[in-house]
Structures are given as C-alpha cells and as structure tokens.
Scaffold this motif. Sequence first.
Motif, PDB file in Angstrom:
ATOM      1  N   ASN A 185       0.813  -1.224   0.000  1.00 33.35           N
ATOM      2  CA  ASN A 185       0.000   0.000   0.000  1.00 33.35           C
ATOM      3  C   ASN A 185       0.840   1.265   0.000  1.00 33.35           C
ATOM      4  OD1 ASN A 185      -2.174  -1.614   0.160  1.00 33.35           O
ATOM      5  ND2 ASN A 185      -2.501  -1.350   2.367  1.00 33.35           N
ATOM      6  N   GLY A 186       2.135   1.106   0.084  1.00 34.12           N
ATOM      7  CA  GLY A 186       3.009   2.288   0.084  1.00 34.12           C
ATOM      8  C   GLY A 186       3.126   2.970   1.427  1.00 34.12           C
ATOM      9  N   ILE A 187       2.558   2.356   2.459  1.00 33.98           N
ATOM     10  CA  ILE A 187       2.654   2.988   3.780  1.00 33.98           C
ATOM     11  C   ILE A 187       4.031   2.740   4.383  1.00 33.98           C
ATOM     12  CG2 ILE A 187       1.728   2.902   6.144  1.00 33.98           C
ATOM     13  CD1 ILE A 187      -1.010   2.434   4.823  1.00 33.98           C
ATOM     14  N   VAL A 188       4.619   1.606   4.042  1.00 37.87           N
ATOM     15  CA  VAL A 188       5.962   1.293   4.522  1.00 37.87           C
ATOM     16  C   VAL A 188       6.853   1.043   3.311  1.00 37.87           C
ATOM     17  CG1 VAL A 188       7.357  -0.374   5.782  1.00 37.87           C
ATOM     18  CG2 VAL A 188       5.110   0.280   6.661  1.00 37.87           C
ATOM     19  N   LYS A 189       7.965   1.755   3.235  1.00 41.76           N
ATOM     20  CA  LYS A 189       8.807   1.602   2.042  1.00 41.76           C
ATOM     21  C   LYS A 189       9.702   0.369   2.118  1.00 41.76           C
ATOM     22  CE  LYS A 189       8.706   6.485   1.172  1.00 41.76           C
ATOM     23  NZ  LYS A 189       9.303   7.626   1.862  1.00 41.76           N
ATOM     24  N   LYS A 190      10.221   0.092   3.292  1.00 40.54           N
ATOM     25  CA  LYS A 190      11.096  -1.069   3.456  1.00 40.54           C
ATOM     26  C   LYS A 190      10.689  -1.836   4.701  1.00 40.54           C
ATOM     27  CE  LYS A 190      15.330   0.744   3.545  1.00 40.54           C
ATOM     28  NZ  LYS A 190      16.802   0.863   3.530  1.00 40.54           N
ATOM     29  N   LEU A 191      10.822  -3.166   4.638  1.00 39.68           N
ATOM     30  CA  LEU A 191      10.532  -3.993   5.809  1.00 39.68           C
ATOM     31  C   LEU A 191      11.835  -4.548   6.384  1.00 39.68           C
ATOM     32  CD1 LEU A 191       7.484  -6.031   4.460  1.00 39.68           C
ATOM     33  CD2 LEU A 191       7.427  -4.053   6.000  1.00 39.68           C
ATOM     34  N   GLY A 192      11.801  -4.799   7.668  1.00 39.00           N
ATOM     35  CA  GLY A 192      12.993  -5.356   8.288  1.00 39.00           C
ATOM     36  C   GLY A 192      12.640  -6.306   9.415  1.00 39.00           C
ATOM     37  N   LEU A 193      13.613  -7.129   9.776  1.00 36.39           N
ATOM     38  CA  LEU A 193      13.473  -8.074  10.876  1.00 36.39           C
ATOM     39  C   LEU A 193      14.494  -7.721  11.944  1.00 36.39           C
ATOM     40  CD1 LEU A 193      13.505 -11.326   8.734  1.00 36.39           C
ATOM     41  CD2 LEU A 193      11.502 -10.432   9.973  1.00 36.39           C
ATOM     42  N   ALA A 194      14.291  -8.277  13.119  1.00 42.26           N
ATOM     43  CA  ALA A 194      15.293  -8.086  14.159  1.00 42.26           C
ATOM     44  C   ALA A 194      15.757  -9.431  14.671  1.00 42.26           C
ATOM     45  CB  ALA A 194      14.723  -7.259  15.305  1.00 42.26           C
ATOM     46  N   GLU A 195      17.067  -9.542  14.912  1.00 41.37           N
ATOM     47  CA  GLU A 195      17.618 -10.694  15.609  1.00 41.37           C
ATOM     48  C   GLU A 195      17.422 -11.994  14.842  1.00 41.37           C
ATOM     49  OE1 GLU A 195      19.314  -9.064  17.875  1.00 41.37           O
ATOM     50  OE2 GLU A 195      17.867  -8.835  19.479  1.00 41.37           O
ATOM     51  N   PHE A 196      17.503 -11.949  13.517  1.00 38.14           N
ATOM     52  CA  PHE A 196      17.449 -13.176  12.736  1.00 38.14           C
ATOM     53  C   PHE A 196      18.862 -13.631  12.397  1.00 38.14           C
ATOM     54  CE2 PHE A 196      13.237 -14.607  10.907  1.00 38.14           C
ATOM     55  CZ  PHE A 196      12.470 -13.957  11.868  1.00 38.14           C
ATOM     56  N   GLY A 197      19.208 -14.820  12.880  1.00 38.69           N
ATOM     57  CA  GLY A 197      20.506 -15.411  12.540  1.00 38.69           C
ATOM     58  C   GLY A 197      20.479 -15.975  11.125  1.00 38.69           C
ATOM     59  N   SER A 198      21.610 -16.514  10.705  1.00 34.53           N
ATOM     60  CA  SER A 198      21.722 -16.920   9.300  1.00 34.53           C
ATOM     61  C   SER A 198      20.709 -18.001   8.912  1.00 34.53           C
ATOM     62  CB  SER A 198      23.134 -17.406   9.013  1.00 34.53           C
ATOM     63  OG  SER A 198      23.467 -18.463   9.884  1.00 34.53           O
ATOM     64  N   GLU A 199      20.519 -18.988   9.793  1.00 33.89           N
ATOM     65  CA  GLU A 199      19.630 -20.085   9.392  1.00 33.89           C
ATOM     66  C   GLU A 199      18.175 -19.650   9.366  1.00 33.89           C
ATOM     67  OE1 GLU A 199      20.357 -23.884  11.189  1.00 33.89           O
ATOM     68  OE2 GLU A 199      22.524 -23.466  11.301  1.00 33.89           O
ATOM     69  N   LYS A 200      17.786 -18.940  10.424  1.00 36.37           N
ATOM     70  CA  LYS A 200      16.396 -18.472  10.464  1.00 36.37           C
ATOM     71  C   LYS A 200      16.118 -17.546   9.290  1.00 36.37           C
ATOM     72  CE  LYS A 200      13.667 -17.313  13.892  1.00 36.37           C
ATOM     73  NZ  LYS A 200      12.688 -18.323  14.311  1.00 36.37           N
ATOM     74  N   LEU A 201      17.079 -16.702   9.005  1.00 37.12           N
ATOM     75  CA  LEU A 201      16.870 -15.730   7.937  1.00 37.12           C
ATOM     76  C   LEU A 201      16.720 -16.420   6.583  1.00 37.12           C
ATOM     77  CD1 LEU A 201      16.657 -12.777   7.107  1.00 37.12           C
ATOM     78  CD2 LEU A 201      19.145 -12.674   6.956  1.00 37.12           C
ATOM     79  N   SER A 202      17.549 -17.432   6.339  1.00 36.63           N
ATOM     80  CA  SER A 202      17.421 -18.065   5.015  1.00 36.63           C
ATOM     81  C   SER A 202      16.119 -18.873   4.919  1.00 36.63           C
ATOM     82  CB  SER A 202      18.650 -18.901   4.673  1.00 36.63           C
ATOM     83  OG  SER A 202      18.838 -19.888   5.632  1.00 36.63           O
ATOM     84  N   ARG A 203      15.693 -19.459   6.020  1.00 38.24           N
ATOM     85  CA  ARG A 203      14.383 -20.151   5.988  1.00 38.24           C
ATOM     86  C   ARG A 203      13.275 -19.135   5.728  1.00 38.24           C
ATOM     87  NH1 ARG A 203      16.300 -22.973  10.998  1.00 38.24           N
ATOM     88  NH2 ARG A 203      14.792 -21.762  12.196  1.00 38.24           N
ATOM     89  N   PHE A 204      13.398 -17.971   6.350  1.00 35.47           N
ATOM     90  CA  PHE A 204      12.358 -16.951   6.229  1.00 35.47           C
ATOM     91  C   PHE A 204      12.288 -16.413   4.797  1.00 35.47           C
ATOM     92  CE2 PHE A 204      10.482 -12.738   6.899  1.00 35.47           C
ATOM     93  CZ  PHE A 204       9.465 -13.010   7.802  1.00 35.47           C
ATOM     94  N   LEU A 205      13.463 -16.129   4.245  1.00 38.52           N
ATOM     95  CA  LEU A 205      13.516 -15.554   2.894  1.00 38.52           C
ATOM     96  C   LEU A 205      12.861 -16.476   1.865  1.00 38.52           C
ATOM     97  CD1 LEU A 205      17.136 -14.083   2.838  1.00 38.52           C
ATOM     98  CD2 LEU A 205      14.977 -12.814   2.917  1.00 38.52           C
ATOM     99  N   ALA A 206      12.990 -17.781   2.108  1.00 36.78           N
ATOM    100  CA  ALA A 206      12.459 -18.745   1.147  1.00 36.78           C
ATOM    101  C   ALA A 206      10.931 -18.748   1.114  1.00 36.78           C
ATOM    102  CB  ALA A 206      12.981 -20.139   1.481  1.00 36.78           C
ATOM    103  N   ARG A 207      10.302 -18.175   2.126  1.00 34.85           N
ATOM    104  CA  ARG A 207       8.851 -18.372   2.247  1.00 34.85           C
ATOM    105  C   ARG A 207       8.031 -17.096   2.170  1.00 34.85           C
ATOM    106  NH1 ARG A 207       7.796 -22.390   7.131  1.00 34.85           N
ATOM    107  NH2 ARG A 207       5.653 -21.968   6.432  1.00 34.85           N
ATOM    108  N   VAL A 208       8.663 -15.924   2.019  1.00 27.77           N
ATOM    109  CA  VAL A 208       7.855 -14.698   1.994  1.00 27.77           C
ATOM    110  C   VAL A 208       7.880 -14.069   0.609  1.00 27.77           C
ATOM    111  CG1 VAL A 208       8.157 -14.230   4.431  1.00 27.77           C
ATOM    112  CG2 VAL A 208       9.800 -13.282   2.795  1.00 27.77           C
ATOM    113  N   LYS A 209       6.827 -13.292   0.329  1.00 29.63           N
ATOM    114  CA  LYS A 209       6.749 -12.641  -0.984  1.00 29.63           C
ATOM    115  C   LYS A 209       7.555 -11.349  -0.979  1.00 29.63           C
ATOM    116  CE  LYS A 209       2.031 -14.054  -2.194  1.00 29.63           C
ATOM    117  NZ  LYS A 209       1.264 -13.805  -0.948  1.00 29.63           N
ATOM    118  N   VAL A 210       7.222 -10.465  -0.038  1.00 29.85           N
ATOM    119  CA  VAL A 210       8.004  -9.227   0.063  1.00 29.85           C
ATOM    120  C   VAL A 210       9.136  -9.486   1.046  1.00 29.85           C
ATOM    121  CG1 VAL A 210       7.986  -6.794   0.678  1.00 29.85           C
ATOM    122  CG2 VAL A 210       5.970  -7.829  -0.393  1.00 29.85           C
TER     123      VAL A 210
END
Lengths: 319, 676
Positions: A185-210
């Motif tokens: 909707n353009g309300i948020v330009k960039k999204l971010g996470l906090a405290e994601f280590g390498s494994e969690k982050l790569s699992r997460f990236l594989a499953r989200v659209k944005v």
Amino acid sequence: MTRLILSTSNIMTGGPSIIRKPGADRSNLELTNSLRSNFLAAQQDYSPPLSATNGSSRDSYDEDQPSHRPQASVWTARDGSDYYIPKIDWAISGLAEEPSQYDITVKLFYLKGADIKDRPQHTKDAVNLVLKELGVPAIDLLIVSFPGMSFDGDCEWEADKKNSAQGNDEEEIESWPVLEELHNNGIVKKLGLAEFGSEKLSRFLARVKVRPQVDQVNVKDCCNVPPPLLKLAKMEQIELLTHNDCTDILPSGTLRELLGQGVRGAGILSETKRGLDGMKGDLTPDWVVKYTAVVRDRGVIENKGYFAAAELKEFESED
Amino acid sequence: MGLLALGTPLDWPEAKQSANQVREWGVKQLLAIWNKAKGKERDALLWGDEIEYLVVNYKKDNENVTLSLRQADILHALAHDEDLCTNGGCVPDLQTVKRNGGPPLPIFHPEFGRFMLEATPGKPWGIGFKDLLDVEPNMKLRRKIAKDHMDAVEYPITLTTYPRLGSPGTFTTPFYPPSGSKLRSQFVPDEIANPHIRFPTLAANIRSRRGRKVQVNVPVFKDENTPWPWKDPTVNYDLHNWPEDDDVRNGASPDNFIHMDAMAFGMGSCCLQITFQAKNITEGRRMYDQLSPLGPILLALTAATPIYKGFLADTDVRWNQISAAVDDRTPEELGETPLKHNRWRIPKSRYAPNSTYISEDNRLRKEYLDPDLIFDPDIKQQLMDGGMDSLLATHFAHLFIRDPIVIFAEDLQELDLTKTDHFENLQSTNWQHIRFKPPPAGNDIGWRVEFRPMEIQVTDFENAAFSVFIVLITRAILSFDLNFYIPIKKTDENMQTSHKRDAVLNDKFYFRKNPFAIRTPRPYSANGGSSGTTTPSISRPPTPTGPVEDEYELMSIDEIMNGSALSSSNDFPGLIPLVESYLDSMNVDVETRCELAAYLDLIRKRANGSLWTAAKWIRDFVANHEDYKKDSVVGEKINHDLIGAVIDIEGKNARKGIENLDKFLGKMAKPCGGAF
C-alpha cells in the motif's frame, strides 16, 4: 475490556532517560524511564496552575510523594474502549518540516503474552498511531521484533546456532502478510526483521513474498557478527543494522509497576482487592512500537518516542 | 591558508593608513553577505577535515634530521603528475581542479611554513555513515600521495611542531642563515616561511605593528639535571644586525623559559581542524556557541606538543605559542604604556579562545558573556543599521577591532560588493578557537562553523577518530538539544589549564553540570475542571534560573568524556555516552558501528588515562633515550630516533620495535579486521 495506550511523547529532549548508562546495555530502561517521566510531566502539565488552586505549591511536587498525584481523569483520556495514558494533544504533535525531509524508522515489538492472531490488527494500530503522531502518510522502514529471539552466546558461531532454534518460524511467517500489505500500500517503504541469525533468515527468505531488506542484530561486540550471517546478508543484499534494544521490552510485571500505586507508579491500576483506588483486572501487554524521525542529510534526530498497548480485562466489581 | 591573488603588498606604515578603508569596505561586504544569506535554509550537513604535515628529511644512518623547504617543488610535482591530472588534479593553487566522474582526489595546499603541507578531502563529507568510514582511508591516501611526490628521504609526518625548529645548527634543507630582513629572528631564517609575498608580509607587518619581534616564551620542563634558574643557552645577546636584536637585551627572554622570536614558531604548527556546514544561520550560531566550551577539553585530549627548539617544555599543547607568535598588539594595547595612539587595551592576541557567544538562544544568559569584551561601537552600529541583530553585530564589531595586516594596493581601487575579500581579510586573521563563517561569495556554500583547537595526531587512525567524534557530538548536541553554556571567561581559564603537562589526567575543567534541555510543558487549558477562567494559562513558569555559579563545576576530562562515576556527587552523562546514545537511535550498519566503536574507544581511553596522549608518549620516548641526560635537552640523536619512530608508526613495516606503542595507541589489531 479496555485497551491501554501508553505513550512517551518526544523523548529526544527528555533529558537523562534516553542516555545510555555505562553497564546498562540492552535494557528497557529507555522505555520505562521515558514512560514514567512522561506520566509525571503530564500530571504536572494538566493539573490546574498555581493560581487556580488555593493550596499547596506544586513546586514541591516530586515523584516520591504519590499523595500529591492528581486524579487520573485530569491527565489521561478515554475514547471508547481506548484509554490514553497520558492523554495526547494531537494538535501539538507532528514534525517541523514536510515529511520528505525525514527518514522515519519504526520498530514494532510483538510481545510474548499477546495472541498471535491479533498481530495483523496490532500492527495496523501501531503503525497508525505513529503516522498520526508524526503527521506523516508513510514510513521508510518498519522493523518487526518477534518474541523469544536473541543473539546470546559467548562466541559468535554459538549465538548464530542458538538463534536458529529460537522463536517460532510458523508464527513469524504467519505474521508477515500484514507487513507485506503495508508495503504494497506504500505505507511502509522497506521492511525489516530483528535478531534473525543466518539459518532463520534463510528459511524466512524462502517463504515470503516481500522480502525484508534489513536485519537488525544486537551483538555485544558489533565487530563480531557471525560470518555466516555476514555472508548471507551480503549475498541477499540485506542490510545488517545494529540496535541496543532488548526483546522482552515490556514484561507485564514492569507494566504493572509503572501503572500501579507505588511511589514510582502512575496511580492508574489498583493494588487493593476492592479496587477503590484505580482500575483493576488482568493486564496483558500486547505490543510496543518505537519510532524515530531523523532529518535526512543532517543526521539530526528530531523526534523519537514509544507507544505501548496493553489489554485490561476488568474484574466485575464485588460491591 | 589559501593563496590570495598576487599584488603589491603594503608595508606596515602604509597598510596602517588604509586600515580604516579596509574595515569600512569589509563591513559593507559583510552586510551584503548577511542580507543575501541570512534566509538561506535547509543546507545539508557537509563537513571537512584539514590535515597539516611537516615534511622532514630523514635518513636512518644520519643523526641530522632536517625540515625540507621544498614545499613549492612538492606541490609542483603533485600538479604535474600525469595520472593525477587525468583524474582532475589536486593542487588548486597551481591548476584548475576538475571532477572527472571518479572519486575526487584529495586537495593539497601550501601553508605558512615552507616545510608544511596541508591536505583536505576532494569533496566535503556528508553525514551518511558510510562517509564516516571513508575518512581514515582518505587520510591515508593523502599521506601516500604526498609521500609519492617527495624525495625518497622526505616524509610527511603529523607532529604539531618540529622538535628542533630554531635549534643551533642545521635544521632545514637547504640550509639558510637566520637573522634575515623579514623575520629578523635569531633562530630561524626568512626562508622558513612560504615565499609567497603574503606570508613574509604577514610576519613583517605583525612585527612592525607590534614595534618589536614577537615573543614566544614557553616554560621549560625542569628535570633532575636541568640547571635552575634555567637560561636559554641558545639566545645570543651579542647580535647587532637589526634594531630588534635589542629585544633580548631588554628582557624578552626571561629565566626558565624557552625563548622564540618569530611567527614560524607558532604558525609552523600543525593542527586538525574540522568545518561544518549548518542548515541555516540559526543552527550555525547555535553550533558556534555549543562547541566553544568543548574547545579546551579537546585541546587537552589531543595534547601533542611537549618539545620546542630542542628542549622539553613544561606544557603539552601548541596553543599559547601560536597565540604569541602572531600577537601584533602594541605596548599600548597590551597595557604596558598608557593609551595615546591606540583606541583600546586589548586583553587577547588575534589568535585566542573566542570571546563571544552569538546564538539567539533563550538559554544564553547575559552572565555568560564576556563583561570586558572589546568591540568597535561604530561598526556595531553600522551593522545594526544594516539590519543585523545586536548579538551578531557585537561579534563582528569585536573581530573588527583588529587592523588588517596584509593589504594589497590593487584591492583598494574599487569596492566590489559581490566579493568578500576585505571582510575575509579581518575574519581570517582572527584566529579564534571556534570560527563562525558566513557563506563565501559566488557559490552555494552555507553558514559554517570551524572547530580549531585540536592538535594534529601522529596517526591517521587518531586523526579520523577525533574528526568523526566532533561530527558525532555536533549531531548529539542538535538531536538532544544539549546545553553546554558556561561563562565564556571560564573557557578562557580552561584553555590555560589545557596547557599543563598531562592536564588530561591531572587537571580539572569548568564544565556545565546538566547539559539537558528543560522540558517544554504542554500548554495548560482549564477544561480539566479547574477554576473556570476563560484564558488558558501557560502552565508553569520556566524552571527558576538560579545563580550561574551553580550551573557548572570543576570536572576531570575523564568525567566530561566518560561520565560521572556513580560515587561522584555530579551526574554528568559524559560526551561519549551521549554520542553512543545518539548512535543507538540511528540506523547504523554493523561495519560502521564497529569502526566507530574503535574510534570512541581510543578517545575514551585517552580520557581515562589507560592510553597516553602523544605528548606523554613523546616525553616518555625522550626520557628513556640513551642520550637523554635528564637536563631537558632534546639533542640531535634523540630527535632523529623520535622522528624515525613517528615515520615508522605510519610506515610500511609499521610499529615494529617502537617503545610503548600499546600504551599510546592501544592494541592496534583492528578489531574488525578479520570479520570484514
């Protein structure tokens, strides 16, 4: 059921509450201190001026004298089932220059006692409060912090490994669509996470659209970022930012103390069985949101503050 | 110090005749800038650092180290390097410097000393945190480019002063005898100064106006075997070349002081200066005021000047020596003789801690101002008639009590209001520790503030650390709306305290106890069920303003930088924790935060004594040298080995076998070296 909305107003000019004390790393003192000082400030500001009272001088007011505390109705406000502590004068909020001059970062902390299925609503509520407070149509970066995550460990590899098993992947991924919606909707330009280590982050990236574009990590020595995380971030073009927040930012005990009748409390919640001196019930902190507005090109933080929301299930009065 | 256009400089008696004209035209130009730029808004933060180098001739196997006087040749070599020219060039004084797409080259400038070189980044830095990371590599690049255009035995080093400048014997290459017509110095030749006509004229006219040579006297350090009273053994009382040779016979060289007699002893010092662009004039005035009390603190923290003319001094910093080296006050202005020809007694040299606060800030109490400030009331009135407010008009009317020193005949023909040359003539020869700089003519640069007290550091790591720290503290000041005001006379006192040996550890400085803004109360309205009066009243009176003396206290540098100890009765947060709190609120990437942590750690440790200042390291180096006889004398061999160590610290096989380097710079294994 009442929703309590706590706010700090702009803490940049609030003095010592925001200043890091030696040895007090990773604490939630900034939040609790600035809430407490905003409560005190509102109690003073919204009380009748000296000329309008016939009694004691308010100069003698200080936080160790709870008996001087004004009635809650003087400095808080109800709006339907929302209860603002303190009340907010939206007319005097907002930023000095037009929104394009600022970089606005918002960090939303989902708290562990709250119901997962309420996260979409909580997210929208939190973002809307920030937009209203700053008087802006959009924010540049929204970082979300899920409960139960950390980067603890004596060595960097160990911390990254431990992180892999923290949090709850399914719940985190389930919470993401509302953020994608805000982004779309353009309300948020960039999204971010906090405290994601390498494994969690790569699992997460594989499953989200944005995809998140930022991962905010808190490592004790910021020079010791786990190499696998560095590598992944570089490959996936995710910016690794530092922070100094603690994940468990508002435990319910702390909230109770902040609002309670003690010498350091705001006098909103009752601590007696009969509930004569305040509201009474089960208190559940839902979320905390931190916002920061930085003047672009000048590196000046003009506005920073917090909102916190909690649910109060009031008991039936026994009388 | 850029070169002005060539012209015919006026000798002092003549220049004096034209002083009023230059001042009048300077005021008109200032008003033109003011009217043009007072509404200038929303300029970005841009900033720049300036690094100054001494160029030495050093051979491992030759005890005699000298200063190289080849500044002009080195600049020429830089300007004629084909690669550098292809990339846009880097000597604006000799060539047109262009930007050719790629990262701009650093810029090299001549300086007062013919043995000096100044280098600045090719374009100003921004506040993007990546820019902060580029500062140190850029400083290293400057050093490398400079070195690449020198002879094999020449090295650019960043010591504040050359330890044996003015010592008997040969200390320059080529050698020139002292006692020339321009400087008339017993100790240094005229050729020590940049030959561009501006510089010898500056030195000569300061001497003429003053009526005698400048007197730069530094207390000597009394060691076990230092004869006492100590009489500077290098002073020649039997010289009769110039009338000024009488100065020493008239008491210019008191006992127990190292005596020096020329501008080069001061203006030949290297400093680390930082200039910031403010968003508008209001912010610029605020920065000027708020940085002023930090000056003496940063001077003491960067102390690096323990040796003059081959003797250990009893002071650690350069400031007072530069001040004395350009002091053009007459005996009347100094208060030595009754006022007859001059208008004022003037308490400070042209090079001095600043004497004004200029911010239109309701926290600026009149008690903070200098009650003895000298300013020209007519000039103040002209500025106010031109629309300037009293506070700023007073500031400039104070700078304009001085005479212009170097005037070119050609510039007196016609007043050009699109230029700022006459204004700059006075502005740029008022060398105060903070400088408020109006926008220059002919481009889009905004209002700027220059932070001038810091001493140059031996390594680029340290120079980058202090530069970046100053940038960050300005951001913290603006973000937290900090208030460091103290009476400006206390800053003068602090500036003197900074000179003491190891002031950073042993002395205390006046500093404001509570730097935080007073909360602005919400407007009170009576709808909360009070007396029912119709007018909403402003809720509370502002916090009572108590005695000014209660606002500040004597604090150690450790306390000012790192915060009050829990056991202390003070509750000062500390400048470094303030900067860290600022960083905590910003989006900083891990790599930058790591670099910044290393910088802040250096400064933290310098402040608490776990690392040494350069001054202490140099003193220790001398004290432990086999040739040192505990008599305060820094002989040729000691000087040679010290310069050799300084070259090695930034050299290729860096830091091998150099004494006490850990105590000076810390464990220099870059903490993030492995991870990135």
